[in-house]
Design a protein around this motif. Structure first.
Motif, PDB file in Angstrom:
ATOM      1  N   PHE A   1       0.822  -1.211   0.000  1.00 38.84           N
ATOM      2  CA  PHE A   1       0.000   0.000   0.000  1.00 38.84           C
ATOM      3  C   PHE A   1       0.855   1.259   0.000  1.00 38.84           C
ATOM      4  O   PHE A   1       0.500   2.260  -0.623  1.00 38.84           O
ATOM      5  CB  PHE A   1      -0.924   0.007   1.223  1.00 38.84           C
ATOM      6  CG  PHE A   1      -2.029  -1.012   1.159  1.00 38.84           C
ATOM      7  CD1 PHE A   1      -2.488  -1.489  -0.058  1.00 38.84           C
ATOM      8  CD2 PHE A   1      -2.611  -1.505   2.318  1.00 38.84           C
ATOM      9  CE1 PHE A   1      -3.501  -2.425  -0.127  1.00 38.84           C
ATOM     10  CE2 PHE A   1      -3.625  -2.442   2.264  1.00 38.84           C
ATOM     11  CZ  PHE A   1      -4.076  -2.908   1.041  1.00 38.84           C
ATOM     12  N   THR A   2       1.991   1.218   0.704  1.00 37.29           N
ATOM     13  CA  THR A   2       2.859   2.395   0.759  1.00 37.29           C
ATOM     14  C   THR A   2       3.459   2.703  -0.599  1.00 37.29           C
ATOM     15  O   THR A   2       3.513   3.867  -1.022  1.00 37.29           O
ATOM     16  CB  THR A   2       3.973   2.189   1.799  1.00 37.29           C
ATOM     17  OG1 THR A   2       3.402   1.907   3.072  1.00 37.29           O
ATOM     18  CG2 THR A   2       4.836   3.438   1.919  1.00 37.29           C
ATOM     19  N   VAL A   3       3.917   1.672  -1.300  1.00 38.13           N
ATOM     20  CA  VAL A   3       4.468   1.878  -2.645  1.00 38.13           C
ATOM     21  C   VAL A   3       3.395   2.427  -3.576  1.00 38.13           C
ATOM     22  O   VAL A   3       3.636   3.387  -4.329  1.00 38.13           O
ATOM     23  CB  VAL A   3       5.035   0.560  -3.211  1.00 38.13           C
ATOM     24  CG1 VAL A   3       5.472   0.748  -4.663  1.00 38.13           C
ATOM     25  CG2 VAL A   3       6.212   0.082  -2.380  1.00 38.13           C
ATOM     26  N   LEU A   4       2.208   1.838  -3.518  1.00 33.98           N
ATOM     27  CA  LEU A   4       1.118   2.304  -4.384  1.00 33.98           C
ATOM     28  C   LEU A   4       0.677   3.710  -3.997  1.00 33.98           C
ATOM     29  O   LEU A   4       0.321   4.522  -4.865  1.00 33.98           O
ATOM     30  CB  LEU A   4      -0.063   1.333  -4.301  1.00 33.98           C
ATOM     31  CG  LEU A   4       0.193  -0.081  -4.841  1.00 33.98           C
ATOM     32  CD1 LEU A   4      -1.053  -0.949  -4.665  1.00 33.98           C
ATOM     33  CD2 LEU A   4       0.608  -0.026  -6.311  1.00 33.98           C
ATOM     34  N   ALA A   5       0.702   4.014  -2.700  1.00 38.60           N
ATOM     35  CA  ALA A   5       0.331   5.358  -2.251  1.00 38.60           C
ATOM     36  C   ALA A   5       1.308   6.390  -2.770  1.00 38.60           C
ATOM     37  O   ALA A   5       0.916   7.484  -3.200  1.00 38.60           O
ATOM     38  CB  ALA A   5       0.263   5.403  -0.728  1.00 38.60           C
ATOM     39  N   ALA A   6       2.600   6.066  -2.747  1.00 41.46           N
ATOM     40  CA  ALA A   6       3.606   6.994  -3.271  1.00 41.46           C
ATOM     41  C   ALA A   6       3.388   7.237  -4.757  1.00 41.46           C
ATOM     42  O   ALA A   6       3.466   8.382  -5.236  1.00 41.46           O
ATOM     43  CB  ALA A   6       5.014   6.446  -3.024  1.00 41.46           C
ATOM     44  N   ALA A   7       3.107   6.160  -5.498  1.00 39.89           N
ATOM     45  CA  ALA A   7       2.850   6.309  -6.929  1.00 39.89           C
ATOM     46  C   ALA A   7       1.595   7.143  -7.167  1.00 39.89           C
ATOM     47  O   ALA A   7       1.552   7.997  -8.068  1.00 39.89           O
ATOM     48  CB  ALA A   7       2.698   4.932  -7.578  1.00 39.89           C
ATOM     49  N   ALA A   8       0.563   6.919  -6.357  1.00 34.97           N
ATOM     50  CA  ALA A   8      -0.689   7.668  -6.507  1.00 34.97           C
ATOM     51  C   ALA A   8      -0.490   9.145  -6.198  1.00 34.97           C
ATOM     52  O   ALA A   8      -1.050  10.014  -6.879  1.00 34.97           O
ATOM     53  CB  ALA A   8      -1.759   7.080  -5.582  1.00 34.97           C
ATOM     54  N   VAL A   9       0.306   9.447  -5.171  1.00 33.23           N
ATOM     55  CA  VAL A   9       0.588  10.844  -4.831  1.00 33.23           C
ATOM     56  C   VAL A   9       1.349  11.523  -5.966  1.00 33.23           C
ATOM     57  O   VAL A   9       1.005  12.640  -6.389  1.00 33.23           O
ATOM     58  CB  VAL A   9       1.401  10.930  -3.522  1.00 33.23           C
ATOM     59  CG1 VAL A   9       1.936  12.349  -3.306  1.00 33.23           C
ATOM     60  CG2 VAL A   9       0.533  10.518  -2.340  1.00 33.23           C
ATOM     61  N   LEU A  10       2.376  10.850  -6.476  1.00 38.21           N
ATOM     62  CA  LEU A  10       3.157  11.431  -7.576  1.00 38.21           C
ATOM     63  C   LEU A  10       2.267  11.698  -8.787  1.00 38.21           C
ATOM     64  O   LEU A  10       2.315  12.780  -9.387  1.00 38.21           O
ATOM     65  CB  LEU A  10       4.297  10.490  -7.934  1.00 38.21           C
ATOM     66  CG  LEU A  10       5.380  11.021  -8.886  1.00 38.21           C
ATOM     67  CD1 LEU A  10       6.707  10.297  -8.644  1.00 38.21           C
ATOM     68  CD2 LEU A  10       4.984  10.869 -10.349  1.00 38.21           C
ATOM     69  N   LEU A  11       1.451  10.704  -9.119  1.00 34.14           N
ATOM     70  CA  LEU A  11       0.588  10.821 -10.291  1.00 34.14           C
ATOM     71  C   LEU A  11      -0.527  11.838 -10.062  1.00 34.14           C
ATOM     72  O   LEU A  11      -0.765  12.730 -10.893  1.00 34.14           O
ATOM     73  CB  LEU A  11      -0.009   9.459 -10.620  1.00 34.14           C
ATOM     74  CG  LEU A  11      -1.031   9.387 -11.756  1.00 34.14           C
ATOM     75  CD1 LEU A  11      -0.425   9.900 -13.051  1.00 34.14           C
ATOM     76  CD2 LEU A  11      -1.534   7.959 -11.916  1.00 34.14           C
ATOM     77  N   GLY A  12      -1.212  11.731  -8.933  1.00 31.78           N
ATOM     78  CA  GLY A  12      -2.356  12.602  -8.680  1.00 31.78           C
ATOM     79  C   GLY A  12      -1.981  14.064  -8.588  1.00 31.78           C
ATOM     80  O   GLY A  12      -2.623  14.926  -9.211  1.00 31.78           O
TER      81      GLY A  12
ATOM     82  N   ILE B   1       7.545   7.374   0.261  1.00 30.85           N
ATOM     83  CA  ILE B   1       8.477   6.294  -0.089  1.00 30.85           C
ATOM     84  C   ILE B   1       9.598   6.202   0.922  1.00 30.85           C
ATOM     85  O   ILE B   1      10.155   5.121   1.173  1.00 30.85           O
ATOM     86  CB  ILE B   1       9.016   6.498  -1.527  1.00 30.85           C
ATOM     87  CG1 ILE B   1       9.283   5.139  -2.184  1.00 30.85           C
ATOM     88  CG2 ILE B   1      10.268   7.349  -1.558  1.00 30.85           C
ATOM     89  CD1 ILE B   1       8.050   4.320  -2.434  1.00 30.85           C
ATOM     90  N   GLY B   2       9.963   7.324   1.549  1.00 30.34           N
ATOM     91  CA  GLY B   2      10.964   7.285   2.607  1.00 30.34           C
ATOM     92  C   GLY B   2      10.471   6.496   3.806  1.00 30.34           C
ATOM     93  O   GLY B   2      11.237   5.768   4.453  1.00 30.34           O
ATOM     94  N   VAL B   3       9.185   6.623   4.114  1.00 34.41           N
ATOM     95  CA  VAL B   3       8.579   5.856   5.203  1.00 34.41           C
ATOM     96  C   VAL B   3       8.682   4.363   4.914  1.00 34.41           C
ATOM     97  O   VAL B   3       8.963   3.557   5.811  1.00 34.41           O
ATOM     98  CB  VAL B   3       7.105   6.274   5.399  1.00 34.41           C
ATOM     99  CG1 VAL B   3       6.396   5.317   6.353  1.00 34.41           C
ATOM    100  CG2 VAL B   3       7.039   7.702   5.925  1.00 34.41           C
ATOM    101  N   LEU B   4       8.470   3.971   3.669  1.00 32.33           N
ATOM    102  CA  LEU B   4       8.610   2.561   3.301  1.00 32.33           C
ATOM    103  C   LEU B   4      10.005   2.058   3.636  1.00 32.33           C
ATOM    104  O   LEU B   4      10.162   0.998   4.241  1.00 32.33           O
ATOM    105  CB  LEU B   4       8.329   2.375   1.814  1.00 32.33           C
ATOM    106  CG  LEU B   4       8.663   0.983   1.258  1.00 32.33           C
ATOM    107  CD1 LEU B   4       7.702  -0.052   1.820  1.00 32.33           C
ATOM    108  CD2 LEU B   4       8.627   0.976  -0.262  1.00 32.33           C
TER     109      LEU B   4
END
Length: 262
Positions: free
Chosen positions: A29-40, A77-80
């Motif tokens: 979820f963290t990886v996907l959240a980072a991607a979603a933040v970057l994209l969104g 992503i740093g949190v990951l």
């Protein structure tokens, strides 16, 4: 013959770290959240480009606008990276891990390698979608656009994904050094966001250009901007400085991991 680490092949250590990472839903979820933040965030900025006051002429770097989300995604992503190691310290699982691999260093190398192998391709995908989607949105709104073949664009896209992977590895290093989730995340946030901001406020003007450009977030701008400003390092120097910010903490973490009790 595979290199062994106290009876376990290094590829086995890597496989174990991969299983740990993908089996934790929080990591996925963290990886996907980072991607979603970057994209969104990138698409939102693309949709609102030039709407404040200055119209189309205010869009000077169409690629940079679509990459704005990277600044926010770095924190996620740093949190990951931090949780990859501190999660084991919190549960006590680190004792089993280091008992199985008594030489210890392969564990740190495997964690950093697996995180990089996961983060970089996911961020490349997010960066490309943000870029192409953003150009479509800006073009539809009548604002200037660019192409991936334009000078500096490919470097900025790859550099952004590489920066995200580097921040994740920094998280692994800080988590190993501090063995505490809150402390490692706080240190990472301070290094990436607070120190550059405070430095710009408290440092004498004569020092700012000579100090701030060597901080990790500013150094990364040298190779993630399509048109770097004169206040930044060159792309090559910026990449080298940012790499040092990743490698030095990782080496310190390796020394610490080898020399202290669990």
């Amino acid at each position: 013959m595979s290199a062994t680490t106290g009876g376990i092949a290094f590829r086995g250590v890597v496989r174990g770290e991969w299983v740990k990472l993908r089996s934790l839903r929080s990591s996925v979820f963290t990886v996907l959240a980072a991607a979603a933040v970057l994209l969104g965030v990138g698409l939102i900025f693309a949709a609102t480009a030039g709407t404040d006051s200055d119209g189309a002429n205010g869009v000077t770097e169409p690629a940079g606008i679509t990459l704005t989300g990277a600044m926010f995604a770095q924190l996620v992503i740093g949190v990951l990276g931090v949780l990859v190691i501190t999660g084991e310290y919190a549960t006590g699982m680190i004792r089993s891990t280091l008992t199985a691999v008594p030489s210890r260093l392969p564990v740190l190398v495997a964690k950093a390698g697996v995180v990089t192998a996961v983060v970089f391709p996911v961020m490349i995908a997010a960066v490309l979608v943000a870029f192409f989607g953003g150009q479509i949105i800006m073009g539809a709104n009548g604002f200037p656009t660019t192409t991936i073949s334009a000078p500096g664009v490919t470097t900025a896209l790859l550099g952004t994904a590489a920066t995200m992977a580097g921040v994740a590895v920094m998280g692994v290093a800080l988590g190993t050094l501090l063995r505490n989730t809150a402390g490692a995340i706080t240190t990472l946030v301070a290094l990436l966001f607070l120190v550059p901001g405070l430095g710009g406020l408290v440092l004498p003007v004569s020092w700012r250009d000579n100090v701030l450009k060597y901080l990790p977030s500013t150094a990364s701008e040298a190779f993630t901007r399509v048109v770097p400003g004169p206040e930044l390092l060159s792309a090559g120097t910026g990449a080298a400085v940012f790499a040092a910010w990743v490698v030095v903490p990782l080496l310190a973490a390796a020394v610490t991991l080898r020399g202290r009790d669990v």
